[in-house]
Write an enzyme that holds these catalytic residues in place. Structure first.
Site: not given
Length: 665
Positions: A356, A403, A492
């Site tokens: 991120c 990821q 989330k």
């Protein structure tokens, strides 16, 4: 005159009870059937013992076996206490520590005495003693003690671990112990069943023994941890044991070796050595995901593996996550034999544990306008996390992983639409990959977090609205809210996939984050000409390629869908006279895009069938003299008893259709 308290029941009715009454009294006043079935009570929302008196007027819901989630947690908690009592009855010099309920059972950590660490051979003896305690129907009685009394009791009884823990509890706090009968007790918050006899002596099984450090610290004493599984009845236990047996057959580590997909070894703890066949599965998934994100207007990027520690400090990860990061000195190592390799004044860098912050740095390059949003940045990002050696588990828990990571930078008014679009994308991908059964959870703010309550209120409500907009906030999708389970910077949504044998896996996620853009000073120019903060949606569907491939292997028991199978067909000969035809058939299959091998070994065909079945080859094309003369094959499909006789051209057409990825059909 005795005071009366009012107890409100779930059906809206009220009962007046004498002061000092407990939930068990209410159950008895309703009827003997309920009194027998009640296991515990929810009083003003808090789960409590049936025999704990009310403090005043209260709302009451009685918990029975029908309330399965609450009931299972209760019985597993009790099984753990019975385990501890049984071990001390058998070996009195054993010290107890702690033993919680788990998702499928319980465990308890012990400091063994003179006998030394426990082994698997001890489990049947302990089980028998546990059954004795259960059948004795000992009352489980709650009692409040002061901290000093608790410390003194544990010290007097040689329980040094419990005494150490009790000494660190807040002074003056009222603590609770639970007595099992008259001769055993443990420090515990509870709640518990009213007696050991409420447990089914045939509904538990001790499963294994392992080592565990006191308080999880490697510098502390090594303890013996005994694991068990516990259920409400024998039927549930048997069903679980069948699932466990099936899970062992599907273990991705075992199948990965049989199928020659990957291996792990000590020279690279927690990192995967992908073999050619395993990497084919990876590449097929990667190509599929790229097509999906390209169609959804994501822009793929690639960011550095190593970043300055100051960047991680600014993002907040250094303070919250440093123990899980691999840090690297930013200097040339010393080459002198007698000197330290690294000096004390080196700057520090770190292998990225997530992508991120790097994506924010890409966003910040150049001036962004409101017209540029939403900006969807995607990366197959390789990350590293410093997981303890003991926590590593095949592909499911690794140190190096990739990821399928993306970050959507958007305006406030775009959040609900973007999250709804992601829900639709995830739904299609999971169904394409064989996971049509899943649930969605909303993980809410944790106790320790960044950002204001107003920010969290807004972010949580946006995610709720997005799932509602996508039509997924329903019972059919297992919609649930999980207090305290969010990340330190954002709430989330979580996707929990159910596999072929009923296990659930938390995989996909999307997080609505206003903290990181603020901390890293990301901005765009709004329609009003002023600078505004974008909202950053962190999202992933696979989670990591490694873990998702492990899940696929176990979900399909190695029998991967044809388009993912590393070897889609093997042409096997019955006699050597058919070798040339087998090679010719394999070339035609390869030209049609089929991943094919030949099996020309001087072995009987039954051996070849068994061997290729063990390797989970989807289709075996058997050829002999007759097939060579007629241009046909005898097709054996994995898992089917009957074989099909087809022309080679028809076999190629059949395989080509099955080998096409679902999004390309």
């Amino acid at each position: 005159m005795t005071e009366v308290i009012k107890i409100s029941l779930p059906d809206g009715s009220e009962r007046e009870m004498p002061e000092g009454s407990c939930p068990a009294d209410v159950a008895a006043s309703i009827g003997p059937g309920l009194a027998k079935a009640a296991l515990a009570a929810r009083v003003d929302g808090e789960v409590r013992d049936l025999t704990r008196p009310f403090e005043g007027d209260a709302e009451l819901a009685l918990i029975t076996a029908k309330d399965e989630a609450d009931a299972l947690e209760l019985v597993r908690h009790d099984y753990a206490h019975v385990l501890a009592e049984a071990v001390q009855a058998l070996w009195p010099d054993t010290q107890i520590t702690f033993g919680p309920a788990t998702d499928d059972g319980f465990y308890y950590d012990f400091a063994p005495g003179k006998r030394g660490p426990f082994t698997e051979d001890d489990l049947p003896v302990i089980e028998e003693k546990m059954r004795e305690i259960i059948k004795a129907d000992k009352p489980l009685r709650r009692e409040e003690w002061t901290r000093d009394r608790l410390i003194a009791w544990f010290r007097d009884h040689g329980e040094s671990f419990k005494a150490e823990w009790a000494a660190e509890l807040p002074e003056g706090e009222s603590l609770t112990v639970y007595h099992s009968g008259e001769d055993w007790l443990d420090l515990c918050r509870g709640p518990h069943l009213s007696s050991t006899g409420k447990l089914d002596p045939k509904a538990f099984r001790l499963t294994r023994v392992s080592g565990a450090y006191w308080r999880g610290d490697q510098s502390n004493a090594m303890l013996s941890r005994i694991y068990g599984t516990g259920w409400l009845n024998k039927k549930q236990l048997n069903e679980y044991l069948v699932r466990l047996e099936e899970a062992a057959k599907r273990d991705h580590r075992k199948l990965g070796a049989e199928m020659d997909l990957f291996h792990l070894q000590q020279e690279a703890h927690g990192s995967v050595f992908w073999h050619p066949k395993g990497y084919i599965v990876w590449r097929e998934l990667e190509a599929y995901m790229r097509r999906a994100i390209d169609a959804a207007s994501y822009r793929e990027v690639k960011t550095p593996q190593v970043m300055d520690a100051r960047q991680w400090e600014q993002s907040g990860h250094w303070g919250k996550y440093r123990e899980n990061m691999f840090v690297i000195p930013d200097e040339v190592p010393n080459t002198e034999d007698d000197g330290p390799i690294v000096s004390d004044d080196a700057d520090w860098m770190a292998l990225k544990p997530m992508n991120c912050p790097a994506h924010v740095l890409i966003f910040k390059q150049g001036i962004k306008s409101y017209r540029d949003l939403p900006l969807r940045l995607y990366e197959n990002g390789c990350c590293h996390r410093n997981e303890p050696h003991g926590a590593l588990h095949g592909l499911m828990r690794v140190r190096q992983f990739t990821q399928d990571d993306a970050h959507i930078f958007c305006r406030e008014d775009q959040i609900v639409d973007e999250v709804s679009k992601f829900c639709a994308l995830a739904d299609r991908i999971y169904k394409d990959l064989g996971f049509g059964n899943y649930s969605i959870k909303l993980a809410l703010r944790p106790e320790k977090r960044f950002g204001s309550d107003e920010m969290w209120d807004q972010a949580e409500e946006e995610l709720r609205n997005a799932v509602k907009s996508a039509g997924l906030a329903t019972e059919a999708y297992g919609w649930e809210e999980l207090p305290g389970e969010g990340a330190f910077y954002a709430p989330k949504l979580e996707w929990h996939l159910t596999d072929a044998i009923g296990r659930t896996w938390q995989v996909g996620t999307i997080q609505s984050d206003r903290v990181l853009p603020e901390r890293l000073d990301a901005s765009y120019i709004g329609e009003d000409g002023e600078r505004h903060r974008p909202v950053m949606l962190h999202r992933a569907i696979f989670g990591s390629y490694e873990r998702f491939i492990g899940m696929l292997i176990e979900h399909f028991a190695g029998k991967l869908p044809l388009w993912l199978a590393p070897v889609q067909a093997v042409v096997a000969t019955i006699v050597s006279d058919a070798d040339d035809y087998a090679k010719e058939a394999a070339e035609k299959l390869k030209a049609a895009g089929i991943r094919v091998e030949t099996d020309l070994r001087n072995e009987k065909i039954n051996y070849k069938v068994r061997d290729n079945s063990l390797k989970k080859v989807p289709h075996l094309l058997v050829v002999g003299k007759r097939e060579a003369e007629e241009g046909t094959v005898a097709m054996r499909t994995l898992g089917e008893k009957e074989q099909k006789f087809l022309s080679l051209d028809d076999a190629i057409a059949f395989l080509k259709d099955g080998a096409t990825a679902p999004d390309l059909k």
